[in-house]
Scaffold this motif. Structure first.
Motif, PDB file in Angstrom:
ATOM      1  N   UNK A  11       4.253  -7.749 -28.289  1.00 48.06           N
ATOM      2  CA  UNK A  11       4.034  -8.708 -29.613  1.00 48.06           C
ATOM      3  C   UNK A  11       2.544  -8.863 -29.590  1.00 48.06           C
ATOM      4  N   UNK A  12       2.262  -8.463 -31.053  1.00 50.19           N
ATOM      5  CA  UNK A  12       0.872  -8.145 -31.513  1.00 50.19           C
ATOM      6  C   UNK A  12       0.700  -9.290 -32.951  1.00 50.19           C
ATOM      7  N   UNK A  13      -0.078 -10.137 -32.454  1.00 46.61           N
ATOM      8  CA  UNK A  13      -0.439 -11.203 -33.794  1.00 46.61           C
ATOM      9  C   UNK A  13      -1.359 -10.474 -34.778  1.00 46.61           C
ATOM     10  N   UNK A  14      -0.800  -9.660 -35.712  1.00 49.32           N
ATOM     11  CA  UNK A  14      -1.596  -9.066 -36.732  1.00 49.32           C
ATOM     12  C   UNK A  14      -2.597  -9.883 -37.667  1.00 49.32           C
ATOM     13  N   UNK A  15      -2.176 -11.110 -37.791  1.00 46.93           N
ATOM     14  CA  UNK A  15      -3.078 -11.831 -38.522  1.00 46.93           C
ATOM     15  C   UNK A  15      -4.424 -12.209 -37.847  1.00 46.93           C
ATOM     16  N   UNK A  16      -4.209 -12.457 -36.363  1.00 48.53           N
ATOM     17  CA  UNK A  16      -5.434 -12.722 -35.637  1.00 48.53           C
ATOM     18  C   UNK A  16      -6.261 -11.461 -35.415  1.00 48.53           C
ATOM     19  N   UNK A  17      -5.564 -10.369 -34.950  1.00 50.17           N
ATOM     20  CA  UNK A  17      -6.149  -9.162 -34.602  1.00 50.17           C
ATOM     21  C   UNK A  17      -7.245  -8.643 -36.032  1.00 50.17           C
ATOM     22  N   UNK A  18      -6.534  -8.827 -37.141  1.00 50.57           N
ATOM     23  CA  UNK A  18      -7.044  -8.325 -38.256  1.00 50.57           C
ATOM     24  C   UNK A  18      -8.162  -9.145 -38.809  1.00 50.57           C
ATOM     25  N   UNK A  19      -8.100 -10.616 -38.527  1.00 46.57           N
ATOM     26  CA  UNK A  19      -9.124 -11.451 -38.867  1.00 46.57           C
ATOM     27  C   UNK A  19     -10.265 -11.170 -38.068  1.00 46.57           C
ATOM     28  N   UNK A  20     -10.119 -10.996 -36.468  1.00 42.60           N
ATOM     29  CA  UNK A  20     -11.123 -10.907 -35.637  1.00 42.60           C
ATOM     30  C   UNK A  20     -11.919  -9.553 -36.111  1.00 42.60           C
ATOM     31  N   UNK A  21     -11.152  -8.546 -36.088  1.00 43.70           N
ATOM     32  CA  UNK A  21     -12.016  -7.188 -36.540  1.00 43.70           C
ATOM     33  C   UNK A  21     -12.645  -7.193 -37.674  1.00 43.70           C
ATOM     34  N   UNK A  22     -12.080  -7.843 -38.527  1.00 43.56           N
ATOM     35  CA  UNK A  22     -12.797  -7.969 -39.909  1.00 43.56           C
ATOM     36  C   UNK A  22     -14.124  -8.868 -39.795  1.00 43.56           C
ATOM     37  N   UNK A  23     -14.213 -10.027 -38.988  1.00 39.57           N
ATOM     38  CA  UNK A  23     -15.246 -10.733 -38.641  1.00 39.57           C
ATOM     39  C   UNK A  23     -16.158 -10.020 -38.042  1.00 39.57           C
ATOM     40  N   UNK A  24     -16.022  -8.909 -37.191  1.00 35.94           N
ATOM     41  CA  UNK A  24     -16.912  -8.086 -36.562  1.00 35.94           C
ATOM     42  C   UNK A  24     -17.740  -7.385 -37.578  1.00 35.94           C
TER      43      UNK A  24
END
Length: 245
Positions: A99-112
């Motif tokens: 199970x992957x939290x797409x919202x969190x992963x996307x926000x984290x990578x975008x932040x990078x």
């Protein structure tokens, strides 16, 4: 009737044989790319090291600077080829789905990438609703986002805007991620070739941008592996990559 059945059976056998040969050829191609890339790493590293040593002894010059610049480009290409070969070797049945939290992963990578964009005089904004989940492999999913965001920041117009959007609208199930950026020169480009290996459109400033057109091909391969689709389009001065899962 019997003859007809025999002909169908023969056709099926020939089709299966052709499929096996194609799979064998593709596997051999991937092995060659991987093996050749690994073999190239050592001589390129030696050339780079020797050039840097020469600069220490004789000082820097235009020639040694060019050698180092080109060896760095070769190193990047080799690394891309190795990564591409590794993606091609992954089998669906070996994926570690969770199970992957797409919202969190996307926000984290975008932040990078937000700071990277800012350093280049560009802005990066996100529109990501919370708690969008999918059963996937987080590492591979992150790799797709990294490739697309790197591409968006790199090719975004000067002082332009990169946007990352996650949406579940107009979808009975699943979600879409849309990564877009300002790209004024994109009107007359053939976007059907964007996911071909080593494709780079010859725009006026492309020679100043590093890359060999491997990343988007790799992203497309990973998206397919994860049972998704990827599309690219251009409208009113903006280019958009859309992922659907």
């Amino acid at each position: 009737s019997v003859r007809g059945n025999d002909e169908i059976a023969q056709l099926a056998t020939e089709f299966n044989s052709l499929t096996d040969r194609l799979q064998t050829t593709e596997a051999a191609r991937r092995r060659f790319v991987s093996d050749a890339s690994h073999e190239l790493k050592t001589p390129v590293a030696i050339i780079s090291a020797n050039t840097e040593a020469l600069e220490l002894v004789s000082g820097k010059s235009e020639w040694t600077g060019n050698i180092i610049k080109q060896t760095k480009r070769l190193t990047n290409l080799i690394n891309d080829l190795v990564a591409l070969a590794r993606v091609g070797e992954i089998e669906k049945e070996n994926l570690k789905l969770e199970d992957v939290d797409i919202s969190q992963v996307t926000e984290t990578i975008a932040g990078d990438f937000r700071q990277v964009a800012a350093e280049r005089g560009k802005t990066l904004e996100t529109h990501i609703p919370p708690c969008v989940h999918v059963r996937s492999e987080e590492k591979l999913f992150g790799q797709i986002l990294g490739i697309l965001l790197d591409n968006a920041v790199k090719y975004c117009d000067e002082k332009g805007r990169v946007q990352v959007e996650v949406t579940t609208e107009k979808k009975e199930k699943g979600f879409a991620i849309i990564i877009s950026n300002d790209f004024a020169e994109g009107e007359d480009i053939d976007y059907t070739k964007f996911f071909e290996r080593f494709y780079r459109h010859d725009i006026s400033h492309s020679s100043q941008i590093k890359g060999y057109g491997v990343g988007l091909s790799m992203a497309a391969d990973i998206v397919k592996l994860l049972d998704g689709t990827i599309d690219v389009s251009w409208k009113e001065g903006r280019i958009s990559f859309r992922l659907d899962f």
